[in-house]
Design a protein around this motif. Structure first.
Motif, PDB file in Angstrom:
ATOM      1  N   GLY A   1       0.804  -1.213   0.000  1.00 60.79           N
ATOM      2  CA  GLY A   1       0.000   0.000   0.000  1.00 60.79           C
ATOM      3  C   GLY A   1       0.837   1.263   0.000  1.00 60.79           C
ATOM      4  N   GLU A   2       0.146   2.388  -0.135  1.00 61.95           N
ATOM      5  CA  GLU A   2       0.821   3.682  -0.237  1.00 61.95           C
ATOM      6  C   GLU A   2       1.473   4.110   1.075  1.00 61.95           C
ATOM      7  OE1 GLU A   2      -1.992   6.503  -1.651  1.00 61.95           O
ATOM      8  OE2 GLU A   2      -2.536   5.278  -3.370  1.00 61.95           O
ATOM      9  N   ASP A   3       0.853   3.749   2.210  1.00 65.08           N
ATOM     10  CA  ASP A   3       1.364   4.223   3.493  1.00 65.08           C
ATOM     11  C   ASP A   3       2.303   3.227   4.161  1.00 65.08           C
ATOM     12  OD1 ASP A   3      -0.653   2.399   3.901  1.00 65.08           O
ATOM     13  OD2 ASP A   3      -1.413   3.369   5.702  1.00 65.08           O
ATOM     14  N   ALA A   4       2.739   2.220   3.420  1.00 69.39           N
ATOM     15  CA  ALA A   4       3.589   1.192   4.003  1.00 69.39           C
ATOM     16  C   ALA A   4       5.065   1.551   3.851  1.00 69.39           C
ATOM     17  CB  ALA A   4       3.320  -0.151   3.317  1.00 69.39           C
ATOM     18  N   PHE A   5       5.863   0.942   4.714  1.00 68.25           N
ATOM     19  CA  PHE A   5       7.303   1.124   4.651  1.00 68.25           C
ATOM     20  C   PHE A   5       7.895   0.116   3.675  1.00 68.25           C
ATOM     21  CE2 PHE A   5       6.091   2.542   8.906  1.00 68.25           C
ATOM     22  CZ  PHE A   5       6.636   3.816   8.883  1.00 68.25           C
ATOM     23  N   PRO A   6       9.110   0.343   3.180  1.00 62.69           N
ATOM     24  CA  PRO A   6       9.736  -0.617   2.272  1.00 62.69           C
ATOM     25  C   PRO A   6       9.962  -1.970   2.957  1.00 62.69           C
ATOM     26  CG  PRO A   6      10.944   1.458   2.294  1.00 62.69           C
ATOM     27  CD  PRO A   6       9.930   1.527   3.384  1.00 62.69           C
ATOM     28  N   THR A   7       9.997  -3.015   2.160  1.00 57.33           N
ATOM     29  CA  THR A   7      10.195  -4.367   2.696  1.00 57.33           C
ATOM     30  C   THR A   7      11.480  -4.429   3.505  1.00 57.33           C
ATOM     31  OG1 THR A   7       9.076  -5.264   0.791  1.00 57.33           O
ATOM     32  CG2 THR A   7      10.445  -6.781   2.022  1.00 57.33           C
ATOM     33  N   GLY A   8      11.415  -5.173   4.578  1.00 57.57           N
ATOM     34  CA  GLY A   8      12.582  -5.358   5.423  1.00 57.57           C
ATOM     35  C   GLY A   8      12.520  -4.581   6.710  1.00 57.57           C
ATOM     36  N   LEU A   9      11.669  -3.590   6.793  1.00 59.98           N
ATOM     37  CA  LEU A   9      11.550  -2.835   8.032  1.00 59.98           C
ATOM     38  C   LEU A   9      10.552  -3.518   8.949  1.00 59.98           C
ATOM     39  CD1 LEU A   9      11.443   0.815   6.685  1.00 59.98           C
ATOM     40  CD2 LEU A   9      13.378  -0.419   7.605  1.00 59.98           C
ATOM     41  N   SER A  10      10.776  -3.406  10.214  1.00 63.48           N
ATOM     42  CA  SER A  10       9.837  -3.971  11.162  1.00 63.48           C
ATOM     43  C   SER A  10       9.619  -2.969  12.282  1.00 63.48           C
ATOM     44  CB  SER A  10      10.375  -5.291  11.731  1.00 63.48           C
ATOM     45  OG  SER A  10      11.499  -5.060  12.539  1.00 63.48           O
ATOM     46  N   GLY A  11       8.594  -3.235  13.062  1.00 59.61           N
ATOM     47  CA  GLY A  11       8.347  -2.364  14.192  1.00 59.61           C
ATOM     48  C   GLY A  11       6.921  -2.463  14.683  1.00 59.61           C
ATOM     49  N   ALA A  12       6.738  -2.119  15.914  1.00 58.47           N
ATOM     50  CA  ALA A  12       5.418  -2.130  16.523  1.00 58.47           C
ATOM     51  C   ALA A  12       4.863  -0.716  16.520  1.00 58.47           C
ATOM     52  CB  ALA A  12       5.526  -2.668  17.949  1.00 58.47           C
ATOM     53  N   THR A  13       3.662  -0.564  17.055  1.00 57.63           N
ATOM     54  CA  THR A  13       3.040   0.756  17.086  1.00 57.63           C
ATOM     55  C   THR A  13       3.648   1.650  18.155  1.00 57.63           C
ATOM     56  OG1 THR A  13       1.381   0.034  18.668  1.00 57.63           O
ATOM     57  CG2 THR A  13       0.824  -0.147  16.323  1.00 57.63           C
ATOM     58  N   ASN A  14       4.228   1.050  19.181  1.00 50.75           N
ATOM     59  CA  ASN A  14       4.779   1.778  20.323  1.00 50.75           C
ATOM     60  C   ASN A  14       3.714   2.566  21.082  1.00 50.75           C
ATOM     61  OD1 ASN A  14       7.384   0.837  19.996  1.00 50.75           O
ATOM     62  ND2 ASN A  14       7.933   2.493  18.618  1.00 50.75           N
ATOM     63  N   LEU A  15       2.456   2.162  20.937  1.00 52.82           N
ATOM     64  CA  LEU A  15       1.375   2.802  21.673  1.00 52.82           C
ATOM     65  C   LEU A  15       1.211   2.103  23.011  1.00 52.82           C
ATOM     66  CD1 LEU A  15      -1.245   3.197  18.797  1.00 52.82           C
ATOM     67  CD2 LEU A  15       0.326   4.925  19.691  1.00 52.82           C
ATOM     68  N   ALA A  16       1.141   2.875  24.064  1.00 49.29           N
ATOM     69  CA  ALA A  16       0.961   2.319  25.403  1.00 49.29           C
ATOM     70  C   ALA A  16      -0.449   1.744  25.538  1.00 49.29           C
ATOM     71  CB  ALA A  16       1.176   3.409  26.452  1.00 49.29           C
ATOM     72  N   PRO A  17      -0.645   0.780  26.434  1.00 48.70           N
ATOM     73  CA  PRO A  17      -1.985   0.214  26.626  1.00 48.70           C
ATOM     74  C   PRO A  17      -3.034   1.261  26.989  1.00 48.70           C
ATOM     75  CG  PRO A  17      -0.361  -1.131  27.737  1.00 48.70           C
ATOM     76  CD  PRO A  17       0.355   0.089  27.240  1.00 48.70           C
ATOM     77  N   SER A  18      -2.617   2.358  27.576  1.00 49.55           N
ATOM     78  CA  SER A  18      -3.554   3.410  27.959  1.00 49.55           C
ATOM     79  C   SER A  18      -3.804   4.430  26.848  1.00 49.55           C
ATOM     80  CB  SER A  18      -3.037   4.129  29.205  1.00 49.55           C
ATOM     81  OG  SER A  18      -1.775   4.709  28.927  1.00 49.55           O
ATOM     82  N   ASN A  19      -3.127   4.291  25.722  1.00 44.35           N
ATOM     83  CA  ASN A  19      -3.246   5.241  24.632  1.00 44.35           C
ATOM     84  C   ASN A  19      -4.599   5.081  23.935  1.00 44.35           C
ATOM     85  OD1 ASN A  19      -3.006   6.506  22.001  1.00 44.35           O
ATOM     86  ND2 ASN A  19      -0.812   6.643  22.432  1.00 44.35           N
ATOM     87  N   PRO A  20      -5.363   6.152  23.772  1.00 41.50           N
ATOM     88  CA  PRO A  20      -6.666   6.058  23.118  1.00 41.50           C
ATOM     89  C   PRO A  20      -6.585   5.587  21.657  1.00 41.50           C
ATOM     90  CG  PRO A  20      -6.352   8.248  24.098  1.00 41.50           C
ATOM     91  CD  PRO A  20      -5.090   7.491  24.272  1.00 41.50           C
ATOM     92  N   GLU A  21      -5.479   5.895  20.975  1.00 44.34           N
ATOM     93  CA  GLU A  21      -5.309   5.437  19.588  1.00 44.34           C
ATOM     94  C   GLU A  21      -5.279   3.917  19.506  1.00 44.34           C
ATOM     95  OE1 GLU A  21      -2.351   7.150  16.883  1.00 44.34           O
ATOM     96  OE2 GLU A  21      -2.207   8.814  18.308  1.00 44.34           O
ATOM     97  N   LEU A  22      -4.607   3.269  20.461  1.00 36.64           N
ATOM     98  CA  LEU A  22      -4.544   1.811  20.473  1.00 36.64           C
ATOM     99  C   LEU A  22      -5.927   1.224  20.712  1.00 36.64           C
ATOM    100  CD1 LEU A  22      -2.836  -0.760  20.294  1.00 36.64           C
ATOM    101  CD2 LEU A  22      -2.478  -0.594  22.755  1.00 36.64           C
ATOM    102  N   LEU A  23      -6.684   1.820  21.615  1.00 35.02           N
ATOM    103  CA  LEU A  23      -8.042   1.350  21.884  1.00 35.02           C
ATOM    104  C   LEU A  23      -8.915   1.498  20.643  1.00 35.02           C
ATOM    105  CD1 LEU A  23     -10.055   0.230  23.897  1.00 35.02           C
ATOM    106  CD2 LEU A  23     -10.520   2.566  24.639  1.00 35.02           C
ATOM    107  N   GLU A  24      -8.822   2.638  19.946  1.00 33.72           N
ATOM    108  CA  GLU A  24      -9.592   2.845  18.716  1.00 33.72           C
ATOM    109  C   GLU A  24      -9.198   1.838  17.644  1.00 33.72           C
ATOM    110  OE1 GLU A  24      -9.193   6.891  17.358  1.00 33.72           O
ATOM    111  OE2 GLU A  24      -9.744   7.683  19.339  1.00 33.72           O
ATOM    112  N   LEU A  25      -7.897   1.609  17.489  1.00 38.13           N
ATOM    113  CA  LEU A  25      -7.398   0.661  16.502  1.00 38.13           C
ATOM    114  C   LEU A  25      -7.900  -0.745  16.801  1.00 38.13           C
ATOM    115  CD1 LEU A  25      -5.484   0.291  14.039  1.00 38.13           C
ATOM    116  CD2 LEU A  25      -3.640  -0.043  15.678  1.00 38.13           C
ATOM    117  N   THR A  26      -7.850  -1.135  18.060  1.00 36.31           N
ATOM    118  CA  THR A  26      -8.304  -2.462  18.466  1.00 36.31           C
ATOM    119  C   THR A  26      -9.808  -2.609  18.257  1.00 36.31           C
ATOM    120  OG1 THR A  26      -6.525  -2.524  20.077  1.00 36.31           O
ATOM    121  CG2 THR A  26      -8.259  -4.126  20.351  1.00 36.31           C
ATOM    122  N   GLN A  27     -10.568  -1.588  18.605  1.00 36.26           N
ATOM    123  CA  GLN A  27     -12.018  -1.642  18.409  1.00 36.26           C
ATOM    124  C   GLN A  27     -12.375  -1.730  16.931  1.00 36.26           C
ATOM    125  OE1 GLN A  27     -13.214   1.835  20.644  1.00 36.26           O
ATOM    126  NE2 GLN A  27     -13.715   0.615  22.461  1.00 36.26           N
ATOM    127  N   ALA A  28     -11.659  -1.005  16.094  1.00 32.83           N
ATOM    128  CA  ALA A  28     -11.909  -1.059  14.650  1.00 32.83           C
ATOM    129  C   ALA A  28     -11.621  -2.456  14.107  1.00 32.83           C
ATOM    130  CB  ALA A  28     -11.063  -0.020  13.925  1.00 32.83           C
TER     131      ALA A  28
END
Length: 190
Positions: free
Chosen positions: A79-106
């Protein structure tokens, strides 16, 4: 003092030969001689012999007739918003972060709309963002959707999941897991 300098230079040359030439060459020979598949990336090929992926890196399977893999924080390099192949990483969102909750609910809503019981590994991405494994329960939760899409029996798909379930490492570490890359390849070969 000259003797100390000579000894130092000889030591540097010997250590350089050991660490920069002999050790890498030895590891290369052992890897290619005894573990060629693993040393070359654990590549997976289709029936035409084309490389279609690796058993070590997850892929995004979004079609209805494939088992879905773990979500990835890096979108598995598509996709357009993806990083090039070979990169890795997590979201680095804390469990209390509202963005993580929204992402999980979606993600949960998408799974529920597809009549798939949300499980932890279908909701949360792995730490590397590249993990191709899901739990056997997550694979079983997707059976009805795939059976309908491929016109297969649920029993055949359960057998396929069992055949592609990897046990615990050394029999004691981790949990049984299903590699979605190899599972979907086996599904195509049915």
């Amino acid at each position: 003092m000259i003797q100390d300098i000579t000894t130092s230079i000889r030591t540097i040359v010997v250590l350089w030969l050991l660490t920069a030439l002999i050790y890498p060459l030895l590891i290369f020979v052992i890897g290619q001689g005894f573990f060629p598949a693993q040393a070359n990336g654990s590549l997976v090929t289709n029936s035409q012999g084309q490389v279609i992926g690796s058993t070590l890196i997850g892929q995004a399977f979004s079609r209805e007739d494939y088992f879905g893999s773990r979500p990835s924080a890096i979108n598995y390099s598509i996709g357009e918003d993806a990083f090039p192949t070979g990169l890795s990483g997590a979201t680095n969102l804390a469990p209390s972060n509202p963005e993580l909750l929204e992402l999980t609910q979606a993600r949960a809503e998408i799974l529920q709309a597809a009549d798939i019981k949300p499980t932890a590994d279908l909701l949360y991405s792995s730490g590397s963002g590249l993990d191709p494994h899901i739990s056997p329960a997550s694979a079983i939760a997707q059976i009805d959707r795939i059976a309908a899409a491929r016109n297969l029996s649920a029993d055949d798909l359960e057998i396929l999941i069992k055949q592609n379930t990897e046990g615990r490492f050394l029999g004691i570490f981790g949990e049984p897991a299903v590699n979605t890359v190899t599972l979907n390849l086996a599904l195509d070969q049915l």
